[in-house]
Design a protein around this motif. Structure first.
Motif, PDB file in Angstrom:
ATOM      1  N   ASN A  84       0.861  -1.183   0.000  1.00 28.58           N
ATOM      2  CA  ASN A  84       0.000   0.000   0.000  1.00 28.58           C
ATOM      3  C   ASN A  84       0.894   1.229   0.000  1.00 28.58           C
ATOM      4  N   ASN A  85       1.255   1.689  -1.179  1.00 25.64           N
ATOM      5  CA  ASN A  85       2.265   2.733  -1.308  1.00 25.64           C
ATOM      6  C   ASN A  85       1.722   4.056  -1.840  1.00 25.64           C
ATOM      7  N   ALA A  86       0.567   4.059  -2.485  1.00 24.92           N
ATOM      8  CA  ALA A  86       0.050   5.287  -3.104  1.00 24.92           C
ATOM      9  C   ALA A  86      -0.132   6.378  -2.054  1.00 24.92           C
ATOM     10  N   GLY A  87       0.275   7.586  -2.404  1.00 23.20           N
ATOM     11  CA  GLY A  87       0.135   8.694  -1.462  1.00 23.20           C
ATOM     12  C   GLY A  87       0.519  10.010  -2.095  1.00 23.20           C
ATOM     13  N   GLY A  88       0.300  11.073  -1.352  1.00 25.45           N
ATOM     14  CA  GLY A  88       0.645  12.407  -1.822  1.00 25.45           C
ATOM     15  C   GLY A  88       0.964  13.302  -0.644  1.00 25.45           C
ATOM     16  N   MET A  89       1.293  14.548  -0.914  1.00 23.29           N
ATOM     17  CA  MET A  89       1.675  15.507   0.111  1.00 23.29           C
ATOM     18  C   MET A  89       0.771  16.730   0.052  1.00 23.29           C
ATOM     19  N   LEU A  90       0.261  17.139   1.207  1.00 24.55           N
ATOM     20  CA  LEU A  90      -0.422  18.427   1.343  1.00 24.55           C
ATOM     21  C   LEU A  90       0.510  19.313   2.157  1.00 24.55           C
ATOM     22  N   TYR A  91       1.067  20.323   1.499  1.00 22.78           N
ATOM     23  CA  TYR A  91       2.112  21.148   2.117  1.00 22.78           C
ATOM     24  C   TYR A  91       1.540  22.507   2.482  1.00 22.78           C
ATOM     25  N   GLY A  92       1.594  22.807   3.769  1.00 24.78           N
ATOM     26  CA  GLY A  92       1.118  24.104   4.233  1.00 24.78           C
ATOM     27  C   GLY A  92       0.668  24.043   5.678  1.00 24.78           C
ATOM     28  N   MET A  93       0.370  25.195   6.240  1.00 31.05           N
ATOM     29  CA  MET A  93      -0.067  25.274   7.626  1.00 31.05           C
ATOM     30  C   MET A  93      -1.499  24.774   7.774  1.00 31.05           C
ATOM     31  N   VAL A  94      -1.823  24.317   8.962  1.00 33.62           N
ATOM     32  CA  VAL A  94      -3.155  23.754   9.214  1.00 33.62           C
ATOM     33  C   VAL A  94      -4.248  24.769   8.899  1.00 33.62           C
ATOM     34  N   GLU A  95      -4.058  26.014   9.318  1.00 35.79           N
ATOM     35  CA  GLU A  95      -5.085  27.034   9.100  1.00 35.79           C
ATOM     36  C   GLU A  95      -5.267  27.349   7.619  1.00 35.79           C
ATOM     37  N   GLU A  96      -4.239  27.158   6.836  1.00 37.52           N
ATOM     38  CA  GLU A  96      -4.288  27.529   5.424  1.00 37.52           C
ATOM     39  C   GLU A  96      -5.059  26.532   4.561  1.00 37.52           C
ATOM     40  N   ALA A  97      -5.126  25.296   4.983  1.00 37.48           N
ATOM     41  CA  ALA A  97      -5.677  24.229   4.136  1.00 37.48           C
ATOM     42  C   ALA A  97      -7.195  24.346   4.026  1.00 37.48           C
ATOM     43  N   THR A  98      -7.693  24.144   2.816  1.00 41.87           N
ATOM     44  CA  THR A  98      -9.142  24.169   2.601  1.00 41.87           C
ATOM     45  C   THR A  98      -9.741  22.800   2.927  1.00 41.87           C
ATOM     46  N   GLU A  99     -11.033  22.786   3.124  1.00 43.51           N
ATOM     47  CA  GLU A  99     -11.715  21.511   3.381  1.00 43.51           C
ATOM     48  C   GLU A  99     -11.511  20.548   2.213  1.00 43.51           C
ATOM     49  N   GLN A 101      -9.011  20.404   0.094  1.00 41.48           N
ATOM     50  CA  GLN A 101      -7.639  19.894   0.103  1.00 41.48           C
ATOM     51  C   GLN A 101      -7.443  18.817   1.170  1.00 41.48           C
ATOM     52  N   ILE A 102      -7.968  19.069   2.360  1.00 40.00           N
ATOM     53  CA  ILE A 102      -7.798  18.116   3.463  1.00 40.00           C
ATOM     54  C   ILE A 102      -8.483  16.797   3.143  1.00 40.00           C
ATOM     55  N   ARG A 103      -9.726  16.865   2.684  1.00 41.28           N
ATOM     56  CA  ARG A 103     -10.466  15.633   2.387  1.00 41.28           C
ATOM     57  C   ARG A 103      -9.818  14.865   1.228  1.00 41.28           C
ATOM     58  N   ALA A 104      -9.371  15.577   0.211  1.00 41.81           N
ATOM     59  CA  ALA A 104      -8.720  14.910  -0.920  1.00 41.81           C
ATOM     60  C   ALA A 104      -7.436  14.231  -0.473  1.00 41.81           C
ATOM     61  N   HIS A 105      -6.696  14.891   0.419  1.00 35.14           N
ATOM     62  CA  HIS A 105      -5.444  14.325   0.921  1.00 35.14           C
ATOM     63  C   HIS A 105      -5.700  13.046   1.718  1.00 35.14           C
ATOM     64  N   ASN A 194      -0.179  22.372  -2.661  1.00 37.55           N
ATOM     65  CA  ASN A 194       0.235  23.465  -1.783  1.00 37.55           C
ATOM     66  C   ASN A 194      -0.965  24.295  -1.349  1.00 37.55           C
ATOM     67  N   THR A 195      -0.944  24.711  -0.100  1.00 40.41           N
ATOM     68  CA  THR A 195      -1.970  25.624   0.384  1.00 40.41           C
ATOM     69  C   THR A 195      -1.669  27.043  -0.094  1.00 40.41           C
ATOM     70  N   GLU A 196      -2.636  27.938   0.060  1.00 37.13           N
ATOM     71  CA  GLU A 196      -2.422  29.352  -0.233  1.00 37.13           C
ATOM     72  C   GLU A 196      -1.763  29.984   0.992  1.00 37.13           C
ATOM     73  N   PRO A 197      -0.509  30.437   0.863  1.00 33.88           N
ATOM     74  CA  PRO A 197       0.223  30.922   2.034  1.00 33.88           C
ATOM     75  C   PRO A 197      -0.430  32.155   2.668  1.00 33.88           C
ATOM     76  N   MET A 198      -0.459  32.171   3.999  1.00 28.33           N
ATOM     77  CA  MET A 198      -0.910  33.334   4.756  1.00 28.33           C
ATOM     78  C   MET A 198       0.329  34.093   5.254  1.00 28.33           C
ATOM     79  N   ASP A 199       0.271  35.422   5.153  1.00 27.02           N
ATOM     80  CA  ASP A 199       1.415  36.245   5.531  1.00 27.02           C
ATOM     81  C   ASP A 199       1.839  36.015   6.980  1.00 27.02           C
ATOM     82  N   GLN A 200       0.861  35.743   7.845  1.00 30.45           N
ATOM     83  CA  GLN A 200       1.172  35.590   9.268  1.00 30.45           C
ATOM     84  C   GLN A 200       2.134  34.435   9.539  1.00 30.45           C
ATOM     85  N   TYR A 201       2.154  33.445   8.647  1.00 29.01           N
ATOM     86  CA  TYR A 201       2.992  32.270   8.870  1.00 29.01           C
ATOM     87  C   TYR A 201       4.313  32.312   8.109  1.00 29.01           C
ATOM     88  N   GLN A 202       4.580  33.425   7.405  1.00 27.17           N
ATOM     89  CA  GLN A 202       5.785  33.461   6.578  1.00 27.17           C
ATOM     90  C   GLN A 202       7.086  33.282   7.375  1.00 27.17           C
TER      91      GLN A 202
END
Length: 273
Positions: A84-99, A101-105, A194-202
């Motif tokens: 069971n090797n299939a997978g992907g990466m969701l890169y970004g802060m928790v607050e930045e991720a959309t519903e 993106q999270i569900r697809a991941h 990738n999530t949409e970066p928020m300035d607060q987390y830069q």
């Protein structure tokens, strides 16, 4: 003469899955190589026409997974080792991720692996045994900024795989959680959302990127011998860390976690239970 084993490997078109498939084929085994896009497998199919069966498969489609596993089992008459090797990466802060993106991941990294396990178990149980290798991560034992959802999906797969190992052991099915270290798989490029970066987390993002560094990770084929030996063990471990540096890093993290628990032991023991 030893009978060739039959492997089913998801995410087999690139990275670790591709390396595992090539190693199994080179060893004389047969491989059902599953991937969303089987185009990159054309060269391997031409090289091993009687030993490789490319299978177009989207692991997020539960019904499609069950149908695909039936085709996989029929291709060579059995299934011995399922990776069971299939997978992907969701890169970004928790607050930045959309519903979305999270569900697809989680659909790929957790639910997809569960669907494959559910689909192959009737075959493995009926034939009296088999191997199920659940590819997770050396980082699944704790969360880390920017890759929190990746760690969460792998941690969930770790946990359910521990339960699964207990449930199917009586049927001769051996489950191993394969906690991979960092390899040059393209996960952070082709396999990343990738999530949409928020300035607060830069500031933290910059700090994390510096920590990741630009060191070149080992090639996936350097991990393949471990998987080949693991699949051949008569009594395999429930968990295995793959990678020398990763092994040391996990031990260090475990020691740090134990120290943290001890530091707050007094408060923990205030409550009974």
């Amino acid at each position: 003469m030893t009978q060739p084993r039959v492997w089913l490997i998801t995410g087999a078109s690139r990275g670790l899955g591709r390396a595992f498939a090539e190693a199994a084929l080179a060893g004389g085994d047969r491989v059902v190589a599953a991937a969303r896009d089987v185009g990159p497998l054309e060269e391997l199919t031409e090289k091993y026409p009687d030993h490789l069966f490319p299978l177009s498969l989207d692991v997020t489609d539960r019904r499609g997974v069950f149908d695909g596993v039936e085709r996989a089992a029929a291709a060579f008459g059995k299934l011995d080792v399922v990776v069971n090797n299939a997978g992907g990466m969701l890169y970004g802060m928790v607050e930045e991720a959309t519903e979305e993106q999270i569900r697809a991941h989680m659909d790929v990294n957790f639910f997809g692996a569960v669907w494959v396990a559910q689909a192959v178990l009737p075959h493995l149980r009926a034939q009296g045994g088999g191997r199920l290798l659940q590819v997770t991560s050396m980082g699944s034992g704790g969360g880390m900024a920017t890759v929190g959802f990746y760690g969460a999906g792998k941690a969930a797969l770790d946990s359910v795989s521990e339960a699964l190992a207990m449930e199917v052991e009586a049927f001769g099915v051996k489950v191993t959680i394969v906690q991979m270290g960092g390899y040059n798989t393209g996960l952070f490029t082709a396999g990343t959302t990738n999530t949409e970066p928020m300035d607060q987390y830069q500031p933290l993002r910059t700090e994390m990127e510096a920590m990741w560094g630009d060191a070149v990770a080992p090639e996936p084929d350097t991990a393949a011998p471990v998987i080949m030996e693991l699949a051949a063990l008569p009594d395999p471990p429930r968990r295995l860390i793959v990678g020398s540096q990763s092994f040391d890093h996990v031990l260090e993290m475990d020691r740090a976690q134990a120290d943290l628990y001890r530091a707050w032991e007094r408060l923990s023991r205030v409550a009974p239970g």
